[in-house]
Design a protein around this motif. Structure first.
Motif, PDB file in Angstrom:
ATOM      1  N   ALA A   1       4.075   9.535  -6.205  1.00 13.60           N
ATOM      2  CA  ALA A   1       4.700  10.838  -5.921  1.00 13.60           C
ATOM      3  C   ALA A   1       5.742  11.210  -6.969  1.00 13.60           C
ATOM      4  O   ALA A   1       6.184  12.356  -7.031  1.00 13.60           O
ATOM      5  CB  ALA A   1       5.344  10.814  -4.532  1.00 13.60           C
ATOM      6  N   GLY A   2       6.141  10.255  -7.812  1.00  9.10           N
ATOM      7  CA  GLY A   2       7.077  10.548  -8.889  1.00  9.10           C
ATOM      8  C   GLY A   2       8.529  10.524  -8.440  1.00  9.10           C
ATOM      9  O   GLY A   2       8.886   9.951  -7.408  1.00  9.10           O
ATOM     10  N   GLU A   3       9.387  11.169  -9.212  1.00 11.52           N
ATOM     11  CA  GLU A   3      10.818  11.221  -8.923  1.00 11.52           C
ATOM     12  C   GLU A   3      11.062  12.038  -7.643  1.00 11.52           C
ATOM     13  O   GLU A   3      10.628  13.184  -7.537  1.00 11.52           O
ATOM     14  CB  GLU A   3      11.559  11.861 -10.095  1.00 11.52           C
ATOM     15  CG  GLU A   3      13.045  12.064  -9.860  1.00 11.52           C
ATOM     16  CD  GLU A   3      13.746  10.761  -9.525  1.00 11.52           C
ATOM     17  OE1 GLU A   3      14.450  10.732  -8.494  1.00 11.52           O
ATOM     18  OE2 GLU A   3      13.585   9.770 -10.282  1.00 11.52           O
ATOM     19  N   LEU A   4      11.757  11.436  -6.679  1.00 14.48           N
ATOM     20  CA  LEU A   4      11.952  12.107  -5.385  1.00 14.48           C
ATOM     21  C   LEU A   4      13.419  12.338  -5.032  1.00 14.48           C
ATOM     22  O   LEU A   4      13.706  12.946  -4.004  1.00 14.48           O
ATOM     23  CB  LEU A   4      11.296  11.284  -4.267  1.00 14.48           C
ATOM     24  CG  LEU A   4       9.779  11.115  -4.346  1.00 14.48           C
ATOM     25  CD1 LEU A   4       9.288  10.236  -3.204  1.00 14.48           C
ATOM     26  CD2 LEU A   4       9.073  12.462  -4.323  1.00 14.48           C
TER      27      LEU A   4
ATOM     28  N   VAL B   1       0.850  -1.205   0.000  1.00 16.62           N
ATOM     29  CA  VAL B   1       0.000   0.000   0.000  1.00 16.62           C
ATOM     30  C   VAL B   1       0.879   1.246   0.000  1.00 16.62           C
ATOM     31  O   VAL B   1       0.671   2.189  -0.777  1.00 16.62           O
ATOM     32  CB  VAL B   1      -0.932   0.004   1.229  1.00 16.62           C
ATOM     33  CG1 VAL B   1      -1.708   1.322   1.307  1.00 16.62           C
ATOM     34  CG2 VAL B   1      -1.912  -1.160   1.172  1.00 16.62           C
ATOM     35  N   ALA B   2       1.862   1.262   0.900  1.00 16.79           N
ATOM     36  CA  ALA B   2       2.748   2.421   1.009  1.00 16.79           C
ATOM     37  C   ALA B   2       3.601   2.592  -0.244  1.00 16.79           C
ATOM     38  O   ALA B   2       3.787   3.715  -0.742  1.00 16.79           O
ATOM     39  CB  ALA B   2       3.647   2.262   2.240  1.00 16.79           C
TER      40      ALA B   2
ATOM     41  N   VAL C   1      10.249   6.019   0.672  1.00 19.58           N
ATOM     42  CA  VAL C   1      10.791   7.310   0.240  1.00 19.58           C
ATOM     43  C   VAL C   1      12.309   7.324   0.392  1.00 19.58           C
ATOM     44  O   VAL C   1      13.032   7.853  -0.465  1.00 19.58           O
ATOM     45  CB  VAL C   1      10.141   8.461   1.041  1.00 19.58           C
ATOM     46  CG1 VAL C   1      10.883   9.781   0.790  1.00 19.58           C
ATOM     47  CG2 VAL C   1       8.672   8.617   0.657  1.00 19.58           C
ATOM     48  N   LYS C   2      12.808   6.743   1.460  1.00 24.01           N
ATOM     49  CA  LYS C   2      14.263   6.685   1.656  1.00 24.01           C
ATOM     50  C   LYS C   2      14.929   5.925   0.509  1.00 24.01           C
ATOM     51  O   LYS C   2      16.013   6.302   0.058  1.00 24.01           O
ATOM     52  CB  LYS C   2      14.594   6.026   2.995  1.00 24.01           C
ATOM     53  CG  LYS C   2      14.398   6.920   4.196  1.00 24.01           C
ATOM     54  CD  LYS C   2      14.925   6.283   5.465  1.00 24.01           C
ATOM     55  CE  LYS C   2      16.440   6.130   5.455  1.00 24.01           C
ATOM     56  NZ  LYS C   2      17.162   7.427   5.438  1.00 24.01           N
ATOM     57  N   ARG C   3      14.284   4.861   0.028  1.00 25.03           N
ATOM     58  CA  ARG C   3      14.853   4.092  -1.077  1.00 25.03           C
ATOM     59  C   ARG C   3      14.931   4.921  -2.355  1.00 25.03           C
ATOM     60  O   ARG C   3      15.732   4.632  -3.243  1.00 25.03           O
ATOM     61  CB  ARG C   3      14.022   2.837  -1.345  1.00 25.03           C
ATOM     62  CG  ARG C   3      14.169   1.749  -0.308  1.00 25.03           C
ATOM     63  CD  ARG C   3      13.551   0.456  -0.769  1.00 25.03           C
ATOM     64  NE  ARG C   3      14.378  -0.232  -1.745  1.00 25.03           N
ATOM     65  CZ  ARG C   3      14.154  -0.283  -3.045  1.00 25.03           C
ATOM     66  NH1 ARG C   3      13.113   0.345  -3.571  1.00 25.03           N
ATOM     67  NH2 ARG C   3      14.946  -0.957  -3.864  1.00 25.03           N
TER      68      ARG C   3
ATOM     69  N   LEU D   1       4.777   5.144   8.175  1.00 24.93           N
ATOM     70  CA  LEU D   1       6.149   4.727   8.455  1.00 24.93           C
ATOM     71  C   LEU D   1       6.710   3.841   7.350  1.00 24.93           C
ATOM     72  O   LEU D   1       7.901   3.912   7.020  1.00 24.93           O
ATOM     73  CB  LEU D   1       6.211   4.005   9.801  1.00 24.93           C
ATOM     74  CG  LEU D   1       5.984   4.915  11.024  1.00 24.93           C
ATOM     75  CD1 LEU D   1       5.843   4.078  12.284  1.00 24.93           C
ATOM     76  CD2 LEU D   1       7.110   5.927  11.172  1.00 24.93           C
ATOM     77  N   LEU D   2       5.857   3.005   6.759  1.00 27.99           N
ATOM     78  CA  LEU D   2       6.320   2.202   5.623  1.00 27.99           C
ATOM     79  C   LEU D   2       6.551   3.086   4.398  1.00 27.99           C
ATOM     80  O   LEU D   2       7.460   2.825   3.603  1.00 27.99           O
ATOM     81  CB  LEU D   2       5.316   1.099   5.320  1.00 27.99           C
ATOM     82  CG  LEU D   2       5.235  -0.009   6.382  1.00 27.99           C
ATOM     83  CD1 LEU D   2       4.095  -0.979   6.074  1.00 27.99           C
ATOM     84  CD2 LEU D   2       6.554  -0.765   6.487  1.00 27.99           C
TER      85      LEU D   2
END
Length: 340
Positions: free
Chosen positions: A157-160, A149-150, A181-183, A175-176
């Motif tokens: 959200a696209g390119e971050l 889901v996360a 996002v960190k990845r 949190l997931l």
């Protein structure tokens, strides 16, 4: 076999339930871990219309294969698996587009009148099974579902890479989403939540900054953390008016919000602000089969470690009492997992 039966709003009973046998193409799974989702708690309270009594809840689960039905290949008894909890037809318009989570003929385990995994055993189509590495616990295997889901929301959200991202809500999904996002190598990740304990967990999982809007000026902190510009992207993981407002007001001009929270059917938004600041809003619902496959691989390879989310493991017999606690006084609990 034993199971937890939803018998009406506020009523869950631990009792004997009919045993199950695998049909053609199915496997029988000894359930080893089943997470209690927020949607399960809302269903237990009878406020969503998504649980039809009598039924067994539970759609976040993992276990080991106990028996094979006819025509099942590639699996054997004892295999450790997490389950994609949607039985899809493969033939309808949405399935042919690859969007099996939107299958027009789907059956979702633990939803409406379809029995789920808060029981000792469950039968599911073999196509819905994904291997769990021997290095991954069954409890973590039960988190593949919320992780999917996360993951889908973060993909929206696209390119971050190098960007500033706000996540509103430090529950399981938020949190997931942080881990996902960190990845994607975001430059700065900010978490907002009213729980100091959850914000501590967010910090342990790699958030660069945390905000408790109940104790401090949310907008001032956002401007401070972003050099007065606002965030590039915001992921709303609660689904309520105040948290949606946070996500939208935190965005910079041209920013993008992904709404994944699903608590309230109607909220008020400032349409003029969206128009004049050219903000984008993207909804995100569930996950596809391929996305479930991706996240299972990430966890099996050790690229994501969701263990800090698991606040408590309980027995099947204890589950009714914990549904009550999660509904009325969850305290610092994030994810409670029923283990067999």
């Amino acid at each position: 076999m034993k199971g937890i039966v939803y018998e009406g709003p506020g009523t869950l009973i631990y009792r004997e339930v009919p045993d199950v046998r695998p049909q053609r193409g199915e496997v029988k799974i000894r359930v080893r871990a089943c997470g209690i989702c927020g949607s399960d708690v809302h269903g237990y309270l009878g406020i969503t219309g998504r649980r039809t009594a009598p039924m067994v809840m539970g759609h976040e689960f993992a276990g080991e294969i106990a028996e094979l039905g006819e025509d099942v290949e590639g699996w054997k008894p004892g295999d450790r698996v997490s389950v994609y909890p949607v039985d899809f037809c493969g033939d309808c318009e949405m399935c042919k587009k690859g969007q099996v989570h939107l299958c027009l003929n789907k059956r979702a385990f633990g939803v409406l009148d379809v029995d789920g995994a808060c029981a000792e055993y469950i039968c599911v189509p073999a196509k819905c099974c994904f291997s769990i590495s021997d290095t991954v616990s069954f409890s973590v295997g039960s988190l593949f579902e919320p992780l999917a889901v996360a993951y889908r929301s973060v993909q929206h959200a696209g390119e971050l890479e190098g960007k500033t991202v706000l996540i509103v809500g430090a529950g399981t999904i938020g949190l997931l989403a942080l881990a996902c996002v960190k990845r994607k190598k975001a430059g700065r990740i900010i978490l907002s939540d009213l729980s100091s304990h959850r914000l501590t967990v967010a910090g342990e999982m790699g958030a660069d900054a945390v905000i408790n809007p109940g104790c401090e000026d949310f907008k001032a902190r956002i401007l401070e953390e972003t050099g007065g510009k606002g965030v590039d992207a915001a992921i709303e993981a609660v689904g309520a008016g105040p948290t949606v407002h946070q996500a939208m007001t935190a965005l910079r001009f041209g920013g993008r919000a992904v709404w994944i929270g699903n608590n309230r059917p109607m909220i008020e938004v400032n349409m003029q602000e969206i128009v004049t600041r050219e903000l984008s809003v993207q909804g995100s619902f569930l996950y596809g089969y391929d996305e479930f496959k991706v996240v299972s691989g990430m966890v099996n390879r050790g690229e994501i470690h969701p263990e800090p989310l698991i606040s408590k493991t309980i027995s099947l017999k204890e589950a009714p009492a914990y549904f009550e606690k999660l509904a009325k006084a969850p305290g610092d609990m994030i994810k409670v997992v029923v283990v067999n």
